[in-house]
Design a protein around this motif. Structure first.
Motif, PDB file in Angstrom:
ATOM      1  N   LEU A   1      -4.107  -8.751  26.005  1.00  0.00           N
ATOM      2  CA  LEU A   1      -5.039  -8.916  25.265  1.00  0.00           C
ATOM      3  C   LEU A   1      -5.287  -7.850  24.341  1.00  0.00           C
ATOM      4  N   LEU A   2      -5.283  -6.573  25.230  1.00  0.00           N
ATOM      5  CA  LEU A   2      -5.388  -5.020  24.576  1.00  0.00           C
ATOM      6  C   LEU A   2      -4.300  -4.985  24.037  1.00  0.00           C
ATOM      7  N   LEU A   3      -3.098  -4.842  23.912  1.00  0.00           N
ATOM      8  CA  LEU A   3      -2.055  -5.022  23.225  1.00  0.00           C
ATOM      9  C   LEU A   3      -2.533  -5.798  21.847  1.00  0.00           C
ATOM     10  N   ALA A   4      -2.943  -6.874  22.135  1.00  0.00           N
ATOM     11  CA  ALA A   4      -2.710  -7.440  20.536  1.00  0.00           C
ATOM     12  C   ALA A   4      -4.424  -6.870  20.370  1.00  0.00           C
ATOM     13  N   LEU A   5      -5.160  -6.286  20.861  1.00  0.00           N
ATOM     14  CA  LEU A   5      -6.194  -5.741  19.684  1.00  0.00           C
ATOM     15  C   LEU A   5      -5.606  -4.454  19.435  1.00  0.00           C
ATOM     16  N   VAL A   6      -5.337  -3.794  19.933  1.00  0.00           N
ATOM     17  CA  VAL A   6      -4.131  -2.948  19.565  1.00  0.00           C
ATOM     18  C   VAL A   6      -3.832  -3.181  18.135  1.00  0.00           C
ATOM     19  N   VAL A   7      -3.026  -4.353  18.374  1.00  0.00           N
ATOM     20  CA  VAL A   7      -1.756  -4.632  17.085  1.00  0.00           C
ATOM     21  C   VAL A   7      -2.585  -5.185  15.672  1.00  0.00           C
ATOM     22  N   MET A   8      -4.691  -5.681  16.456  1.00  0.00           N
ATOM     23  CA  MET A   8      -5.327  -5.878  14.989  1.00  0.00           C
ATOM     24  C   MET A   8      -6.097  -4.373  14.425  1.00  0.00           C
ATOM     25  N   GLN A   9      -5.570  -3.444  15.509  1.00  0.00           N
ATOM     26  CA  GLN A   9      -6.523  -2.509  14.877  1.00  0.00           C
ATOM     27  C   GLN A   9      -5.589  -1.878  14.516  1.00  0.00           C
ATOM     28  N   CYS A  10      -4.009  -1.816  14.113  1.00  0.00           N
ATOM     29  CA  CYS A  10      -3.449  -0.936  13.504  1.00  0.00           C
ATOM     30  C   CYS A  10      -2.834  -1.503  12.557  1.00  0.00           C
ATOM     31  N   ARG A  11      -2.915  -2.972  12.162  1.00  0.00           N
ATOM     32  CA  ARG A  11      -2.654  -3.800  11.267  1.00  0.00           C
ATOM     33  C   ARG A  11      -2.369  -3.463   9.756  1.00  0.00           C
ATOM     34  N   HIS A  12      -3.408  -2.713   9.511  1.00  0.00           N
ATOM     35  CA  HIS A  12      -3.730  -2.072   8.025  1.00  0.00           C
ATOM     36  C   HIS A  12      -2.924  -0.857   8.323  1.00  0.00           C
ATOM     37  N   ALA A  13      -2.176  -0.426   8.770  1.00  0.00           N
ATOM     38  CA  ALA A  13      -2.030   1.062   9.222  1.00  0.00           C
ATOM     39  C   ALA A  13      -0.094   0.865   9.032  1.00  0.00           C
ATOM     40  N   VAL A  14       0.506  -0.434   9.993  1.00  0.00           N
ATOM     41  CA  VAL A  14       1.907  -0.460   9.890  1.00  0.00           C
ATOM     42  C   VAL A  14       1.798  -1.410   8.960  1.00  0.00           C
TER      43      VAL A  14
END
Length: 790
Positions: free
Chosen positions: A334-347
């Motif tokens: 879930l922490l990794l999923a949170l990182v994914v959501m925070q970086c979705r625009h940059a990626v």
């Protein structure tokens, strides 16, 4: 049915049921597996149970042959409660029932998987029970305290050695950083031989990898000293003579070493403190972000598992350990999923093509940039499920399913791009056509987006079916031999045809009404055009309700819903509403016919129900009149029995003049004709007058006057103006020519006693009172006036 009959008949027939042939057994099995037929058998059993002993033989079902269905519903026996009212129900073979049954089967399988995953949480209370037991156990408390002080001493000594080694290597680390800065300065000062070559990723790694590796080595040396000191101290008396103390100390020391080593490797890669040692092209903020989240994720995973290992050494239940470990790894995911959501625009920006690139690859990159975070989160959760549920070959299956899913999604996206592009080209309307047929352009702009959504939805459904087939469901088999897929497809086609027909009818009626209004407006029939515009909202609403009802009932019928009770209920409600709102219905119906017959329009001066005024508004139910004094009358159409409209093209200006009896009627008529001819030549009135003055002759004669009548045909708007002007000219011309307009008058001479001054002269005094239509005047008559005159 043989099996059911045998059960009904008792032990004797039960023996016959035991000797059923395989065909009869299969037939009975089909009956029991069919929900509708099984329900019918149950109802038969209930009816027989409620019947008397003498009725059992009559009501017993006959054996089924040839796969015939069981008997239909048997009427309940006397005393059984009959249903109060028929309700909306599904037929036994309805499409909606089949969908619900299939969904139930699929959900039951999914619920098994979710239940297995939920059992992970079921072991969490065991951890709390262990903590409570350990906290209240004196022996456990003693053991924990013994391990705690030994762990603190060992870790403290190992930490001191690490600090000494780090201090000894600090000069080397600073020298390495200064060398990196010097290399950066030399590279900036040196001329660029080939622009862009130095900024390539491979050259960046080639130049910085040796420095980063050396920096990592300097970071790992103190950590290696910590590990060596910790492991050596465990073998001394500080580690304990035996038991679990050395194991717990080793778990704690090794967990710290592994986590710090992971952090050192991460810092060597992103180097938040030194830009020149950074292996990847990242900003300072991004490098710090990577370091922070790397510490959180590795800390939760490594220290959490180390804590669970310590707890297991202290007596934690195996089931509790297993559940807690799975929950800990789930938290990490879930922490990794949170990182994914925070970086979705940059990626997404990094994935999307640069500029306005076009082509298939660019379209796919744009599409994947929008959904990459969904795919990443799905993979994170799926990997945890595979690990937590211990699925055989789970990772291989997951890889295969993910690969097939990506292929299906890419193909679906390419198909959507191709089909939607073809739709845009087919339904594109040129500027010339749009200017010539604006209504066509408006309809295209209204329905092309809807058609695009329908096509996109259809492609999405096909993609979903393909995914289900890839994931192991037999989707293609459901489209054969009357399966669920075939039935759903047939119903979808029927609903699509009904919707298309509804749209065609709607657009056909709307187009006809628009052309009709445009034609009436172009030909100058503004009244009829306004009437149609008034009725247009009602026609639209009525047609829309009818289309929605027909399509809705068609959809319900295709789903297998018994719509007979709905139709009956709608009829009853309609009758009830009709009885309760008779006046309203009368208003609407009368209004529709009055508007269709063009009885009145906005702006007409009418007399309705004894009230006169100018029509300000016409709705379906009421008329709003503005009276001459400014008041407003609102009249419902149900109260209208007669309409007097003065604005229907013709308004006759009436002429009525009464002259003295001594005048010549022919002379009066000639003067009136001359006035009419002059008004027809007058530019101010000739457009308002439709015909010459019509002299009707002498209408009334009495002893003192006679009346001459006439009429001038005018427009409805010019009637009153022409009539008033005609009367004004009559007054002027008659006065000029000496024609006396008769005024009814009466003179009365009244005698009275003489006053003192008048008696001396020997005359009697009289007052003459003359009565006229305009009032009364008192004056003294001449001396010779005697008696009464008229």
């Amino acid at each position: 049915m043989l099996l059911a009959t045998a059960l009904l008949a008792g032990p004797a027939r039960a023996q016959d049921a035991a000797s059923l042939t395989p065909a009869e057994a299969r037939q009975a099995l089909e009956v029991l597996q069919d929900a509708g037929r099984r329900r019918q058998v149950i109802e038969v059993l209930r009816a027989i149970a409620a019947a008397g002993p003498e009725e059992v033989a009559e009501r017993a079902p006959a054996p089924a042959t040839g796969g015939a269905a069981p008997p239909a519903r048997t009427a309940p026996a006397a005393g059984a409660a009959a249903p109060a009212a028929e309700t909306v129900s599904l037929t036994s073979d309805s499409l909606l029932g089949a969908i619900i049954a299939s969904s139930s089967t699929w959900l039951s399988g999914l619920s098994g998987v979710l239940a297995a995953a939920g059992s992970v949480i079921g072991g969490a209370p065991l951890v709390w029970n262990w903590l409570a037991r350990t906290a209240t156990n004196p022996f456990a408390q003693t053991a924990v305290l013994d391990v705690a002080w030994r762990l603190v001493v060992v870790v403290g000594l190992a930490w001191a050695l690490r600090w000494l080694l780090a201090r000894a290597l600090r000069r080397a680390v600073r020298a390495l950083e200064r060398r990196a800065e010097a290399r950066r300065a030399r590279r900036r000062a040196a001329p660029e031989v080939a622009p862009g070559i130095a900024s390539r990723p491979e050259r960046r790694l080639l130049h910085r990898a040796p420095l980063a590796a050396l920096w990592l080595l300097l970071e790992l040396v103190p950590l290696a000293g910590f590990a060596a000191a910790g492991n050596l101290l465990v073998t001394t008396p500080l580690g304990g003579a035996g038991g679990i103390a050395p194991l717990i100390i080793l778990v704690a020391v090794n967990a710290f070493v592994v986590q710090q080593a992971a952090m050192a490797i991460g810092r060597a890669a992103v180097s938040p403190e030194s830009r020149e040692l950074r292996l990847f092209r990242l900003s300072d903020e991004s490098a710090a972000y990577v370091e922070v989240w790397l510490g959180r994720i590795t800390g939760v995973a490594i220290y959490g598992m180390a804590g669970l290992d310590v707890a297991r050494l202290l007596g934690l239940y195996p089931a509790a350990y297993d559940s807690a470990a799975k929950l800990l790894i789930l938290l990490n995911h879930l922490l990794l999923a949170l990182v994914v959501m925070q970086c979705r625009h940059a990626v997404a920006v990094a994935i999307a093509p640069a500029g306005h690139a076009s082509g298939t690859v660019a379209v796919l990159r744009h599409w994947f940039a929008r959904i990459w975070h969904v795919v990443a989160i799905f993979l994170l959760i799926a990997v945890w499920f595979v690990w937590a549920l211990r699925i055989d070959n789970g990772y291989a299956l997951l890889l295969r399913y993910v690969g097939a899913t990506v292929v299906v999604l890419v193909l679906a996206r390419l198909a959507a791009v191709a089909v939607l592009g073809a739709l845009d080209r087919v339904f594109r309307i040129g500027e010339e056509t749009a200017q010539r047929l604006p209504s066509l352009a408006g309809r295209a702009n209204r329905y092309v987006p809807i058609l695009r959504h329908v096509v996109s939805g259809a492609i999405g459904v096909l993609a979903a079916l393909a995914l289900l087939q890839v994931w192991g469901l037999d989707v293609t088999g459901s489209f054969h031999d009357g399966g669920l897929g075939q039935r759903v497809a047939g119903s979808a086609v029927v609903l699509l045809v009904a919707a298309v027909l509804g749209v065609v009818i709607w657009e056909g009626v709307d187009s006809w009404m628009s052309r009709k209004i445009a034609g009436l407006t172009g030909s100058g029939e503004y009244a009829r055009a306004a009437r149609l515009r008034t009725l247009l909202p009602l026609l639209h609403s009525t047609l829309l309700v009818a289309i929605v009802l027909v399509v809705g009932f068609t959809a319900l019928s295709q789903l297998g819903v018994n719509i007979a009770p709905l139709l009956a209920g709608a009829g009853i409600v309609g009758v009830a509403v009709g009885f309760g709102s008779q006046k309203l219905v009368q208003d609407v119906i009368t209004g529709i016919f009055l508007l269709l017959e063009n009885t009145m329009q906005v702006g007409d001066w009418v007399t309705v129900s004894g009230l006169s005024g100018s029509v300000e508004n016409l709705s379906i139910r009421t008329i709003r009149l503005r009276a001459g004094d400014g008041s407003v009358h609102v009249i419902p159409f149900s109260s209208v029995s007669t309409v007097t409209n003065t604005n229907r093209g013709i308004g006759n200006a009436a002429v009525s003049v009464t002259v003295a009896f001594s005048e010549d009627p022919d002379r009066v008529g000639c003067v009136l004709k001359e006035i009419g001819a002059e008004m027809r030549r007058d530019p101010a009135f000739r457009d308002l007058i439709l015909d010459d003055f019509a002299l009707w002759g002498v209408d009334k004669v009495d002893g003192a006057t006679f009346t001459v009548l006439g009429q001038m045909k005018c427009t409805d708007a010019g009637r009153w103006g022409v009539q008033r002007e005609f009367n004004r000219r009559i007054k002027g011309r008659f006065q000029e020519m000496g024609i006396e307009i008769a005024l009814p008058a009466q003179s009365v001479i009244l005698s009275r006693a003489p006053r003192p001054g008048e008696a001396a002269e020997g005359h009697a005094a009289e007052d003459v009172v003359t009565g006229t239509a305009s009032g009364a005047e008192r004056h003294s008559p001449p001396p010779a006036a005697l008696g009464n005159t008229q």
